[in-house]
Design an enzyme around this catalytic site. Sequence first.
Site, PDB file in Angstrom:
ATOM      1  N   GLU A 299       0.822  -1.206   0.000  1.00 25.79           N
ATOM      2  CA  GLU A 299       0.000   0.000   0.000  1.00 25.79           C
ATOM      3  C   GLU A 299       0.862   1.265   0.000  1.00 25.79           C
ATOM      4  O   GLU A 299       0.539   2.262  -0.666  1.00 25.79           O
ATOM      5  CB  GLU A 299      -0.933   0.005   1.211  1.00 25.79           C
ATOM      6  CG  GLU A 299      -1.994  -1.081   1.188  1.00 25.79           C
ATOM      7  CD  GLU A 299      -2.899  -0.974  -0.024  1.00 25.79           C
ATOM      8  OE1 GLU A 299      -3.413   0.126  -0.299  1.00 25.79           O
ATOM      9  OE2 GLU A 299      -3.094  -1.991  -0.704  1.00 25.79           O
ATOM     10  N   TRP A 302       2.051   1.673  -3.512  1.00 30.89           N
ATOM     11  CA  TRP A 302       1.001   2.278  -4.345  1.00 30.89           C
ATOM     12  C   TRP A 302       1.035   3.804  -4.209  1.00 30.89           C
ATOM     13  O   TRP A 302       0.919   4.533  -5.207  1.00 30.89           O
ATOM     14  CB  TRP A 302      -0.390   1.776  -3.916  1.00 30.89           C
ATOM     15  CG  TRP A 302      -0.890   0.568  -4.632  1.00 30.89           C
ATOM     16  CD1 TRP A 302      -0.999  -0.699  -4.141  1.00 30.89           C
ATOM     17  CD2 TRP A 302      -1.395   0.518  -5.981  1.00 30.89           C
ATOM     18  NE1 TRP A 302      -1.527  -1.534  -5.088  1.00 30.89           N
ATOM     19  CE2 TRP A 302      -1.781  -0.819  -6.230  1.00 30.89           C
ATOM     20  CE3 TRP A 302      -1.537   1.466  -6.994  1.00 30.89           C
ATOM     21  CZ2 TRP A 302      -2.321  -1.230  -7.456  1.00 30.89           C
ATOM     22  CZ3 TRP A 302      -2.073   1.067  -8.219  1.00 30.89           C
ATOM     23  CH2 TRP A 302      -2.451  -0.266  -8.439  1.00 30.89           C
ATOM     24  N   TRP A 331     -20.828  11.345 -20.110  1.00 31.78           N
ATOM     25  CA  TRP A 331     -21.364  11.019 -18.788  1.00 31.78           C
ATOM     26  C   TRP A 331     -22.785  11.557 -18.637  1.00 31.78           C
ATOM     27  O   TRP A 331     -23.131  12.601 -19.187  1.00 31.78           O
ATOM     28  CB  TRP A 331     -20.476  11.614 -17.699  1.00 31.78           C
ATOM     29  CG  TRP A 331     -19.059  11.132 -17.752  1.00 31.78           C
ATOM     30  CD1 TRP A 331     -17.979  11.795 -18.259  1.00 31.78           C
ATOM     31  CD2 TRP A 331     -18.567   9.862 -17.309  1.00 31.78           C
ATOM     32  NE1 TRP A 331     -16.843  11.036 -18.160  1.00 31.78           N
ATOM     33  CE2 TRP A 331     -17.173   9.832 -17.573  1.00 31.78           C
ATOM     34  CE3 TRP A 331     -19.159   8.749 -16.716  1.00 31.78           C
ATOM     35  CZ2 TRP A 331     -16.377   8.731 -17.262  1.00 31.78           C
ATOM     36  CZ3 TRP A 331     -18.374   7.648 -16.402  1.00 31.78           C
ATOM     37  CH2 TRP A 331     -16.995   7.647 -16.674  1.00 31.78           C
ATOM     38  N   ASN A 366     -10.868   2.397   3.065  1.00 34.35           N
ATOM     39  CA  ASN A 366     -10.431   2.273   1.669  1.00 34.35           C
ATOM     40  C   ASN A 366     -11.331   1.346   0.847  1.00 34.35           C
ATOM     41  O   ASN A 366     -11.623   1.636  -0.313  1.00 34.35           O
ATOM     42  CB  ASN A 366      -8.985   1.782   1.598  1.00 34.35           C
ATOM     43  CG  ASN A 366      -8.439   1.863   0.184  1.00 34.35           C
ATOM     44  OD1 ASN A 366      -8.396   2.933  -0.402  1.00 34.35           O
ATOM     45  ND2 ASN A 366      -8.056   0.723  -0.375  1.00 34.35           N
ATOM     46  N   TRP A 384     -16.229  10.828 -13.038  1.00 31.89           N
ATOM     47  CA  TRP A 384     -15.384  10.531 -11.876  1.00 31.89           C
ATOM     48  C   TRP A 384     -14.787  11.782 -11.258  1.00 31.89           C
ATOM     49  O   TRP A 384     -14.507  11.827 -10.060  1.00 31.89           O
ATOM     50  CB  TRP A 384     -14.257   9.561 -12.267  1.00 31.89           C
ATOM     51  CG  TRP A 384     -13.378  10.036 -13.398  1.00 31.89           C
ATOM     52  CD1 TRP A 384     -13.567   9.824 -14.729  1.00 31.89           C
ATOM     53  CD2 TRP A 384     -12.172  10.797 -13.282  1.00 31.89           C
ATOM     54  NE1 TRP A 384     -12.556  10.414 -15.456  1.00 31.89           N
ATOM     55  CE2 TRP A 384     -11.682  11.012 -14.598  1.00 31.89           C
ATOM     56  CE3 TRP A 384     -11.449  11.315 -12.210  1.00 31.89           C
ATOM     57  CZ2 TRP A 384     -10.510  11.727 -14.863  1.00 31.89           C
ATOM     58  CZ3 TRP A 384     -10.281  12.030 -12.471  1.00 31.89           C
ATOM     59  CH2 TRP A 384      -9.827  12.230 -13.775  1.00 31.89           C
ATOM     60  N   TRP A 407      -9.492   7.314  -7.899  1.00 29.73           N
ATOM     61  CA  TRP A 407     -10.700   7.566  -8.668  1.00 29.73           C
ATOM     62  C   TRP A 407     -10.552   7.087 -10.110  1.00 29.73           C
ATOM     63  O   TRP A 407     -11.489   6.513 -10.687  1.00 29.73           O
ATOM     64  CB  TRP A 407     -11.073   9.054  -8.619  1.00 29.73           C
ATOM     65  CG  TRP A 407     -11.946   9.321  -7.442  1.00 29.73           C
ATOM     66  CD1 TRP A 407     -11.573   9.771  -6.203  1.00 29.73           C
ATOM     67  CD2 TRP A 407     -13.358   9.108  -7.374  1.00 29.73           C
ATOM     68  NE1 TRP A 407     -12.656   9.846  -5.372  1.00 29.73           N
ATOM     69  CE2 TRP A 407     -13.768   9.448  -6.055  1.00 29.73           C
ATOM     70  CE3 TRP A 407     -14.307   8.660  -8.276  1.00 29.73           C
ATOM     71  CZ2 TRP A 407     -15.098   9.346  -5.644  1.00 29.73           C
ATOM     72  CZ3 TRP A 407     -15.633   8.562  -7.863  1.00 29.73           C
ATOM     73  CH2 TRP A 407     -16.021   8.901  -6.568  1.00 29.73           C
TER      74      TRP A 407
END
Length: 499
Positions: A299, A302, A331, A366, A384, A407
């Site tokens: 993590e 990341w 969208w 998360n 988004w 996102w």
Amino acid sequence: MISPVKTSDSAFALVWLRNDLRCFDNAALYHAQQSGLPIVAVYIATPESWKQHQMAPIKQDFLRRRAEQMQKELAELGIPMLLLEGSNYHQCLEQLKLICQQGAVSLYAQREYELREQMRDHAVNDVLSRIGIDCHFIDNQCRFAPGTVLSKTGDVYKIFTPFKKTWLAKFRELGVQCFAKPYQQTNQQTNPQSHQPLGSLDYFATLETLKPMAAGDGSSADYPVSETEVLAMLRSFCRERVQDYQIARDFPARPGTSGLSAYLAIGVISAQQAMARLQLEAGDSLWHEQSGAAVWLSELIWREFYKHILVAYPDLIKHQPFQKDTAAIVWGNNKDWFQRWCDGETGYPIVDAAMRQLNQTGWMHNRLRMIVASFLVKDLQIDWRWGEAYFMSKLIDGDFSANNGGWQWAASTGTDAAPYFRIFNPVTQSERFDPNGSFIRQQLPELAGLSNKHIHWPHPLPMSVVYAKPIVDHAKARLRTLEMFNAVKKPVLGVSDGR
């Protein structure tokens, strides 16, 4: 006309603190002190720029509280720290000039990677260099600075797994180094009792000092700001709970996460400190791929991956999708639906519980971030970027690169993103990760009396309480989303409904 700096016995090195509000492992403080000059620190709040970046009020309050606490911690070391109120990044330059003209010969700061921050720092460097001040912007946000974890052909990794493999190889070879806490500054030119640098502060009379947040603007009081306390939290997690992290982290009703994301976001602890403590406490288990320690390290990697991507692809700051073809998606952007998502009134209990947690606490688990992001984009067909901005406006741990990366992953528009046909079913996600409905009951008391079976989807029941009707039908919404993506991508046949 800019006046040159004074060169006299009052010379000092200025440390400009931003998102590195710590004494331990602070590269700017360390290198400034190695210069042999007395050091002065400064923190400048910039509420107008923060507003432009949609920074959550709770995070602004957190920053101010931590800066005030750090002033006290540095004072104990004889290091004075100015706490100033600016309005925007341009005012930072003006205030730094005024301070530097009183004897600074050098400026030290941790490098920041976002576009406006880079432009600000370039402007500071240009102006201060012209008046004879050496500016040092130091990479210390990541264990390995952006641009230093590359493929064999010298390219930036766009996929996490090979990035992680190369990162881990470097980590095994080089380990992790943390900078020592500043030593006691005993130079007679400082007055630690009043936190005053180099004698009188009369010449700073025109500078506005740090203001507290207005009442009702978001309180971070639940988060301690003592560096000692935060380091104890890190030590406790790595020593007592990280071994269960790979399992416990996905269940929002359990205390399975580190609880350190807010502190990493403003630099009360560094990624290097987290890695060093993890290595110390976990020992060999750190290298066992499925251990809790290895998963938490992943993590942290990341987090670094998204910062490397941000530097390599600055268009992300301009809210562009990483996968260019997805820019053509049309969208739906139903404003009423978006508001119901924001308010936690979608009729999907796990989504509503997560959004109410965010609105009430400034934080979200998360796993829930992935669920609500998938729901906004792939059930409601809302851009988004609307969700990305809303998260930043609420999160105490808001960090642009991680938020944007998360996102875009959920929206299937980013680097290494979830395939567009992987669409979370919010009900099965709820049943899997909150099987007893414990988290839902915490956040949605109106559903607390329902059975474990019905709490995930209460709508077939004759409701004796008021709860929102489902905003959309998930199965139908999924098909609409596939059509939207298939319009700009090659269709994929025989795909599943997701996890």
